[in-house]
Scaffold this active site. Sequence first.
Site, PDB file in Angstrom:
ATOM      1  N   HIS A 193       0.841  -1.203   0.000  1.00  0.00           N
ATOM      2  CA  HIS A 193       0.000   0.000   0.000  1.00  0.00           C
ATOM      3  C   HIS A 193       0.873   1.249   0.000  1.00  0.00           C
ATOM      4  O   HIS A 193       1.961   1.265   0.580  1.00  0.00           O
ATOM      5  CB  HIS A 193      -0.896  -0.018   1.242  1.00  0.00           C
ATOM      6  CG  HIS A 193      -1.968   1.030   1.233  1.00  0.00           C
ATOM      7  ND1 HIS A 193      -1.856   2.200   1.951  1.00  0.00           N
ATOM      8  CD2 HIS A 193      -3.164   1.076   0.596  1.00  0.00           C
ATOM      9  CE1 HIS A 193      -2.946   2.925   1.752  1.00  0.00           C
ATOM     10  NE2 HIS A 193      -3.748   2.268   0.936  1.00  0.00           N
ATOM     11  N   SER A 396      -8.090 -14.888  -1.482  1.00  0.00           N
ATOM     12  CA  SER A 396      -8.574 -13.520  -1.631  1.00  0.00           C
ATOM     13  C   SER A 396     -10.012 -13.457  -2.114  1.00  0.00           C
ATOM     14  O   SER A 396     -10.534 -14.396  -2.711  1.00  0.00           O
ATOM     15  CB  SER A 396      -7.672 -12.766  -2.610  1.00  0.00           C
ATOM     16  OG  SER A 396      -8.122 -11.456  -2.813  1.00  0.00           O
TER      17      SER A 396
END
Length: 475
Positions: A193, A396
Amino acid sequence: MSATAEVMSGEFDQAAVVAEPLPPVVGGGAVDSGVEEEEGEQKSKGRGQIVLGRNVHTSCLAVTEPEANDEFTGDKEAYMASVLARYRKTLMERTKHHLGYPYNLDFDYGALAQLQHFSINNLGDPFIESNYGVHSRQFEVGVLDWFARLWEIEKTKYWGYITNCGTEGNLHGILVGREVFPEGILYASRESHYSVFKAARMYRMECVKVGTLVSGEIDCADFRANLQANKDKPAIINVNIGTTVKGAVDDLDLVIQTLEESGFTHDRFYIHCDGALFGLMMPFVKRAPKVSFKKPIGSVSVSGHKFVGCPMPCGVQITRMEHINALSRNVEYLASRDATIMGSRNGHAPIFLWYTLNRKGYKGFQKEVQKCLRNAHYLKDRLRGAGISAMLNELSSTVVFERPLDEEFVRMWQLACEGNIAHAVVMPNVTIEKLDVFLNELVEKRSGWYGEGRGEPPCVAGDLGSENCDCGLHK
């Protein structure tokens, strides 16, 4: 209505596409925390340029001073009520078309409305009451204890707090690592991120960007090579429990093994686990690797407004008690100690988290995780069935697919894009019915974008792997 109110009375639609004015287009080549992007890296990703969103000044609502005349004041109150009512309709519409960002919009906190009249502030250390008495520390510590059990650390051996967002959790975790190892080098995969590299810039840390596999996981071979080139300095590592774009989970055990095999003993590295979205989902996935303080990690953070579904941005950050003394400072003004990033902290957020954890518990979250994974597989299978390139990592609920050609469609469905790919994050509020509406619209529009001499879909083999690419070359 008064002339003042009439100036602001125009209808507004936040979903509308406004042609002018727009912010400028910016190119790649940014510098992240001492590590320059390779020449033309943005262009290699496909689009070559980043188009910023529209200029909010085209739709902002002006603030005007209230009139002294009571009659005009009444008109203005009625006007503001009408603006808020229209805004509520906009929120309802935009919530219906929400797929690209990892926020759970399925919640009902009506029982907590009675608390909105109070200014609840948890400034200072959550474990030490300050002079300010309108706080929610009793809820905050209860939430922290729940996460401490989840991540297997005893009450007496952890310290943490409810942050204002996931970025603050990363800023805090990396700051603790920097304080433990002032000369340490920060290692983070290229798909970490952006807040991780923001932290490196803020703290003036030396930062090494590590390569990634096609899945988005950290490439431990490249990680090993970088560690061996910097054996003389301690290592501070950001491990992704779900990357931002592809939802890839870094192999924590392999990262630890790589450190040990490279000659780094446990007293020479610090691991921060960024579990913004999947940090709370992974404990309920069979065969998923475990994030646990029984392993040599230093801190874990998750977002509270993502999978949990809190109406305001917030997060949870937990670290080892032995590390926090490096940050702690006594504050006489508060009659407390402080080791947080921010001063004032949202005291409502811990109550919302406490309420949800009590309502759902482990079993409730497990059911929601299973639903998300099931629906994510449905979306991926339907995309591939329609001849659209798509990928879904095993652990995921983030489905990655070729970027839609029409930016208006991207904006309508609030998709997150990078280069030639986009993604949809399947959260508890994303139903099969919603996915069907999205898929039908995408397939219909895509038939107009490509074919009959209008061009070909982009090749995304470099992003998703050739086995997931459905371009003319890889079908």
